[in-house]
Design a protein around this motif. Sequence first.
Motif, short mmCIF file in Angstrom:
data_model
loop_
_atom_site.label_atom_id
_atom_site.label_comp_id
_atom_site.label_asym_id
_atom_site.label_seq_id
_atom_site.Cartn_x
_atom_site.Cartn_y
_atom_site.Cartn_z
N VAL A 136 -4.24 15.42 -4.47
CA VAL A 136 -4.60 14.21 -3.77
C VAL A 136 -4.98 14.70 -2.30
O VAL A 136 -4.04 15.34 -1.71
N ASP B 223 -9.06 10.61 -0.80
CA ASP B 223 -8.51 9.91 -2.20
C ASP B 223 -7.92 8.63 -2.29
O ASP B 223 -8.32 7.64 -2.82
N VAL B 224 -7.01 8.65 -1.10
CA VAL B 224 -6.09 7.60 -0.84
C VAL B 224 -6.96 6.32 -0.42
O VAL B 224 -6.73 5.16 -0.61
N THR C 10 -5.79 4.60 6.70
CA THR C 10 -5.02 5.64 5.79
C THR C 10 -4.44 6.55 6.44
O THR C 10 -3.19 7.06 6.14
N ASN D 220 0.74 -1.11 -0.02
CA ASN D 220 0.01 -0.09 0.00
C ASN D 220 0.88 1.29 0.13
O ASN D 220 0.51 2.12 -0.69
N GLN E 173 0.83 6.65 -6.89
CA GLN E 173 -0.14 7.41 -6.91
C GLN E 173 -0.22 8.87 -6.93
O GLN E 173 -0.48 9.72 -7.66
N LYS F 242 -9.83 5.66 -0.71
CA LYS F 242 -11.01 5.26 -1.71
C LYS F 242 -9.97 4.43 -2.74
O LYS F 242 -10.47 3.15 -2.98
N TYR F 243 -8.97 5.03 -3.11
CA TYR F 243 -7.99 4.34 -4.09
C TYR F 243 -7.64 2.96 -3.39
O TYR F 243 -7.59 1.63 -4.16
#
Length: 162
Positions: free
Chosen positions: A61, A65-66, A77, A43, A50, A68-69
């Motif tokens: 970003v 967003d992270v 996160t 990750n 990303q 969700k990605y």
Amino acid sequence: MTGFFYDNDRQRATSALEALRLYQAAEAAMRRRTRESMSMGENELLVVRQLLRAQSRGQQVKPGDVAKYLGISTASTTSLLDRLESAGYLRRVPHPSDRRSVYLEPTERADDEVRATLSTMHDRMHQVAADTSPEATEAVIDFLTRMQEAVDSVEPASALRR
């Protein structure tokens, strides 16, 4: 006679899928080597890539967003981003109009290490793509796009039982 063509089509499809599987295995091994050389987990490397990709496109970003990605919780996160920040791979930048929000940016260290680790591989991959005929390139793009659609349309087993 129909069976003969079916067998050839089936063999061709099987060979294409096997080549795709071998490529996926090679790419997974490359990602493992990259993670090990940068002392990162899967990750963490995905987030660094990303952020670098977004930066090259001029996109911002946010932590959400992270999450969700990666498909992980906001708490996970936050922990992941804390690790990457303390390791020097990203920085949190205040949002210009929302004091409660931040943007994430890769650091120069992240860019340098990813480039050092992956640039030779990317150069080789670009050369293979450049050496491929336009017709073959279009066929590969079509094949991979349709494979992505096929994979993306698969429902989790729990959704199928409902």
